[in-house]
Design an enzyme around this catalytic site. Structure first.
Site, PDB file in Angstrom:
ATOM      1  N   GLY A  45       0.826  -1.199   0.000  1.00  0.00           N
ATOM      2  CA  GLY A  45       0.000   0.000   0.000  1.00  0.00           C
ATOM      3  C   GLY A  45       0.858   1.245   0.000  1.00  0.00           C
ATOM      4  O   GLY A  45       2.028   1.208   0.414  1.00  0.00           O
ATOM      5  N   GLN A  50       2.856   9.913   1.386  1.00  0.00           N
ATOM      6  CA  GLN A  50       4.191   9.297   1.435  1.00  0.00           C
ATOM      7  C   GLN A  50       5.087   9.736   0.276  1.00  0.00           C
ATOM      8  O   GLN A  50       6.301   9.539   0.323  1.00  0.00           O
ATOM      9  CB  GLN A  50       4.079   7.769   1.424  1.00  0.00           C
ATOM     10  CG  GLN A  50       3.524   7.199   2.726  1.00  0.00           C
ATOM     11  CD  GLN A  50       3.423   5.698   2.657  1.00  0.00           C
ATOM     12  OE1 GLN A  50       2.461   5.163   2.118  1.00  0.00           O
ATOM     13  NE2 GLN A  50       4.419   4.993   3.167  1.00  0.00           N
ATOM     14  N   LEU A  93       6.564   1.503   4.244  1.00  0.00           N
ATOM     15  CA  LEU A  93       7.614   1.915   3.308  1.00  0.00           C
ATOM     16  C   LEU A  93       8.309   3.195   3.781  1.00  0.00           C
ATOM     17  O   LEU A  93       9.429   3.476   3.374  1.00  0.00           O
ATOM     18  CB  LEU A  93       7.026   2.129   1.906  1.00  0.00           C
ATOM     19  CG  LEU A  93       6.486   0.865   1.214  1.00  0.00           C
ATOM     20  CD1 LEU A  93       5.825   1.221  -0.113  1.00  0.00           C
ATOM     21  CD2 LEU A  93       7.597  -0.162   1.001  1.00  0.00           C
ATOM     22  N   HIS A 134      -4.109   1.306   7.910  1.00  0.00           N
ATOM     23  CA  HIS A 134      -2.741   1.838   7.836  1.00  0.00           C
ATOM     24  C   HIS A 134      -2.683   3.032   6.864  1.00  0.00           C
ATOM     25  O   HIS A 134      -2.105   4.077   7.186  1.00  0.00           O
ATOM     26  CB  HIS A 134      -1.799   0.711   7.389  1.00  0.00           C
ATOM     27  CG  HIS A 134      -0.362   1.106   7.251  1.00  0.00           C
ATOM     28  ND1 HIS A 134       0.628   0.636   8.089  1.00  0.00           N
ATOM     29  CD2 HIS A 134       0.268   1.934   6.367  1.00  0.00           C
ATOM     30  CE1 HIS A 134       1.793   1.162   7.727  1.00  0.00           C
ATOM     31  NE2 HIS A 134       1.601   1.944   6.682  1.00  0.00           N
ATOM     32  N   GLU A 135      -3.274   2.848   5.668  1.00  0.00           N
ATOM     33  CA  GLU A 135      -3.215   3.921   4.656  1.00  0.00           C
ATOM     34  C   GLU A 135      -4.077   5.113   5.074  1.00  0.00           C
ATOM     35  O   GLU A 135      -3.706   6.269   4.845  1.00  0.00           O
ATOM     36  CB  GLU A 135      -3.632   3.405   3.285  1.00  0.00           C
ATOM     37  CG  GLU A 135      -2.770   2.267   2.729  1.00  0.00           C
ATOM     38  CD  GLU A 135      -1.274   2.516   2.810  1.00  0.00           C
ATOM     39  OE1 GLU A 135      -0.841   3.682   2.721  1.00  0.00           O
ATOM     40  OE2 GLU A 135      -0.527   1.528   3.001  1.00  0.00           O
ATOM     41  N   HIS A 138      -2.164   7.262   7.307  1.00  0.00           N
ATOM     42  CA  HIS A 138      -1.226   8.138   6.585  1.00  0.00           C
ATOM     43  C   HIS A 138      -1.914   9.439   6.169  1.00  0.00           C
ATOM     44  O   HIS A 138      -1.323  10.521   6.249  1.00  0.00           O
ATOM     45  CB  HIS A 138      -0.701   7.451   5.323  1.00  0.00           C
ATOM     46  CG  HIS A 138       0.501   6.590   5.551  1.00  0.00           C
ATOM     47  ND1 HIS A 138       1.668   7.069   6.094  1.00  0.00           N
ATOM     48  CD2 HIS A 138       0.733   5.271   5.285  1.00  0.00           C
ATOM     49  CE1 HIS A 138       2.558   6.088   6.161  1.00  0.00           C
ATOM     50  NE2 HIS A 138       2.014   4.985   5.683  1.00  0.00           N
TER      51      HIS A 138
END
Ligand SMILES: [Zn+2]
Length: 169
Positions: A45, A50, A93, A134-135, A138
């Site tokens: 993802g 990011q 990442l 999780h995303e 972000h």
């Protein structure tokens, strides 16, 4: 085009992303770049924050390209439902080389727009539910490290600072 992925400590990762007004050619290019960047990493993802773009977009493919239908692009995502709890190891990442057990919902339903600007809804459990959460984090300026408490978090932050000082982060 593969874009550089920002690392933990970059202030852009800790800012809240704003909604996308319209899927313009620039947004389409950004989505293509995000997909390419995610697969090249490789990762399951990637959020626009990011790659330094403060817009509410993420891409997910928990099959990392193995399933032709595995790729999901969500614009302006919102949770519809979140149930249960799972505790699994997770990485990011933007925090390369570090993993930690993070509490996440077991099942998630999200809605948003696809890359054509059409409304879509997805249900995921297990790893997919974890990826959605999780995303989404972000887009709200939070990384998995921020969800840790106490010693676990301090240990990772201290190691990252040390790498930073050595010019290895
Ligand atoms: Zn991440």
């Amino acid at each position: 085009m593969i874009r550089p992925i920002l690392k933990y400590g970059d202030s852009q990762l800790h800012a809240t992303a704003r909604p996308v007004d319209a899927v313009t050619p620039d947004i389409e290019r950004l989505i293509d770049d995000m997909i390419e960047t995610m697969y090249a990493a490789p990762g399951v993802g990637l959020a626009a924050t990011q790659v330094g773009v403060p817009l509410r977009i993420f891409v997910i493919d928990i099959s990392v390209g193995r399933d032709p239908n595995g790729l999901l692009t969500l614009i302006n995502p919102e949770f519809v439902e979140r149930d249960g709890v799972q505790l699994e190891e997770e990485g990011c990442l933007s925090v390369p080389g570090f993993n930690a057990t993070v509490m996440r919902p077991m099942r998630v339903v999200v809605k948003g727009l696809d890359r054509n600007g059409e409304p879509q809804q997805h249900e995921g459990s297990g790893l997919l539910a974890r990826a959605f959460q999780h995303e989404m984090d972000h887009l709200d300026g939070a990384l998995f490290v921020d969800r840790l408490r106490g010693i676990k978090r301090d240990l990772i932050v201290r190691k990252i600072r040390k790498l930073s000082r050595a010019g290895k982060w």
